[in-house]
Design an enzyme around this catalytic site. Structure first.
Site, PDB file in Angstrom:
ATOM      1  N   ASP A  60       6.028 -11.669  25.703  1.00 27.68           N
ATOM      2  CA  ASP A  60       6.478 -12.598  24.801  1.00 27.68           C
ATOM      3  C   ASP A  60       7.992 -12.944  25.505  1.00 27.68           C
ATOM      4  OD1 ASP A  60       4.547 -12.408  23.223  1.00 27.68           O
ATOM      5  OD2 ASP A  60       5.775 -11.355  21.504  1.00 27.68           O
ATOM      6  N   LYS A  98       5.292 -16.422  14.953  1.00 26.07           N
ATOM      7  CA  LYS A  98       4.406 -16.163  15.890  1.00 26.07           C
ATOM      8  C   LYS A  98       3.008 -16.423  15.457  1.00 26.07           C
ATOM      9  CE  LYS A  98       7.012 -12.706  18.586  1.00 26.07           C
ATOM     10  NZ  LYS A  98       7.279 -11.488  18.977  1.00 26.07           N
ATOM     11  N   ASP A 151      -9.405  -8.067  22.618  1.00 21.74           N
ATOM     12  CA  ASP A 151      -8.799  -8.085  23.825  1.00 21.74           C
ATOM     13  C   ASP A 151      -7.890  -9.613  24.061  1.00 21.74           C
ATOM     14  OD1 ASP A 151      -8.478  -6.943  26.475  1.00 21.74           O
ATOM     15  OD2 ASP A 151      -9.864  -8.425  27.457  1.00 21.74           O
ATOM     16  N   SER A 152      -6.580  -9.606  25.043  1.00 26.86           N
ATOM     17  CA  SER A 152      -6.139 -10.726  25.121  1.00 26.86           C
ATOM     18  C   SER A 152      -5.180 -10.632  26.310  1.00 26.86           C
ATOM     19  CB  SER A 152      -5.085 -11.060  23.870  1.00 26.86           C
ATOM     20  OG  SER A 152      -4.326  -9.620  23.870  1.00 26.86           O
ATOM     21  N   HIS A 203      -2.211 -17.076  19.910  1.00 29.94           N
ATOM     22  CA  HIS A 203      -3.673 -17.116  20.033  1.00 29.94           C
ATOM     23  C   HIS A 203      -4.244 -15.993  19.121  1.00 29.94           C
ATOM     24  CE1 HIS A 203      -1.070 -14.279  22.241  1.00 29.94           C
ATOM     25  NE2 HIS A 203      -1.848 -13.560  22.377  1.00 29.94           N
ATOM     26  N   ARG A 204      -3.563 -14.736  18.858  1.00 29.97           N
ATOM     27  CA  ARG A 204      -3.973 -13.924  18.139  1.00 29.97           C
ATOM     28  C   ARG A 204      -4.062 -14.384  16.774  1.00 29.97           C
ATOM     29  NH1 ARG A 204      -0.668 -10.486  19.724  1.00 29.97           N
ATOM     30  NH2 ARG A 204      -2.134  -9.817  21.408  1.00 29.97           N
ATOM     31  N   LYS A 216       0.832  -4.603  18.265  1.00 34.23           N
ATOM     32  CA  LYS A 216      -0.291  -5.419  18.006  1.00 34.23           C
ATOM     33  C   LYS A 216      -0.885  -5.001  16.665  1.00 34.23           C
ATOM     34  CE  LYS A 216      -3.238  -6.128  21.422  1.00 34.23           C
ATOM     35  NZ  LYS A 216      -4.340  -5.904  22.422  1.00 34.23           N
TER      36      LYS A 216
END
Length: 200
Positions: free
Chosen positions: A158, A178, A71-72, A183-184, A12
Site C-alpha cells: 500500500d 480502500k 490469493d492476491s 481488488h479485494r 487482511k
C-alpha cells in the site's frame, strides 16, 4: 453459520470481514488464529486462482467449516508482471516490509513515467463442506510511487501503490475508501452477491 477466513494476516482478515459484513448478522467470521489452525499451507500453484483454491480446499477439508481464502498480489508491467504470485516472498520469505518495498523500488529506479504502471489482483474462493465452490476476481490498476509513504498503514505494498484517479498511495486511504475501489473489495462484493443468491 461460521465461516473461516484462511489467513493469519490480521490486516487482511479485518478488510475481508469488513466487506463480508454486508451478508447477515447470522454469519460468524473466524481467522486461522481464532481456530488455532497451525498446519502449513504451501502455495504451490502458478496462478492466483490456483493458490486461492488450494488454501480454501485444505482448510475446509481439515476443519469442516465453510472456508473463504484469498490469493492476491502486485503485478508490475515494467517487470513482466512480477512479483505476481510471489509478491509476499519477493525479497525473501522473512523479509521486513521495508526490505520488500525497497527491493521493488530499486528494481524500478530507472523506470520513469508513464511506465511505472502496475495492478493488484485478487482471487477469492469460497468452499462449502458439500464441495460447492465459488470463485471471484478483482483488479485495481495504478502506478508505483518513487518513495515509501506512510509505511505503517495498510498491507505490505500500500505505501508505494497509487490507484488510478488518485494522487496518494493506498496507505493514505481509510479501510472504507480502500474497499470501495480495491481488488479485494471487488472480489468480495461479487462473492457476497453470489452467497446471497444461494439463500443460505
Amino acid at each position: 453459520m461460521t465461516i473461516v477466513i484462511a489467513t493469519n494476516n490480521q490486516t487482511k482478515f479485518k478488510q475481508m470481514v469488513h466487506a463480508l459484513r454486508t451478508l447477515n448478522s447470522k454469519y460468524k467470521f473466524l481467522s486461522l488464529n481464532d481456530i488455532n489452525y497451525q498446519k502449513p499451507i504451501k502455495e504451490t500453484k502458478r496462478t492466483f486462482a490456483g493458490n486461492s483454491l488450494l488454501k480454501a480446499k485444505q482448510v475446509c477439508k481439515d476443519t469442516g467449516y465453510v472456508t473463504i481464502a484469498e490469493d492476491s498480489g502486485l503485478c508490475v508491467d515494467a517487470l513482466n508482471s512480477k512479483p505476481g504470485i510471489h509478491t509476499n516472498r519477493y525479497a525473501g520469505a522473512n523479509a521486513t516490509r521495508k526490505k520488500q518495498l525497497t527491493k521493488l523500488l530499486n528494481a524500478m529506479k530507472n523506470i520513469k513515467e508513464p511506465f511505472r504502471t502496475a495492478y493488484f489482483v485478487s482471487v477469492v474462493t469460497c468452499i462449502f463442506p458439500s464441495g460447492e465452490v465459488i470463485q471471484t476476481h478483482g483488479k485495481l490498476n495504478g502506478k508505483l510511487s518513487k518513495i515509501i509513504i506512510n509505511i505503517n498503514n495498510g498491507l505490505t505494498h500500500d505505501p508505494i501503490f497509487i490507484p488510478n484517479g488518485y494522487n496518494v498511495t493506498m496507505s493514505k486511504l481509510t479501510i472504507e475508501e480502500k474497499l470501495k475501489i480495491n481488488h479485494r473489495g471487488q472480489a468480495i462484493r461479487e462473492l457476497v452477491n453470489k452467497i446471497i443468491e444461494m439463500k443460505l
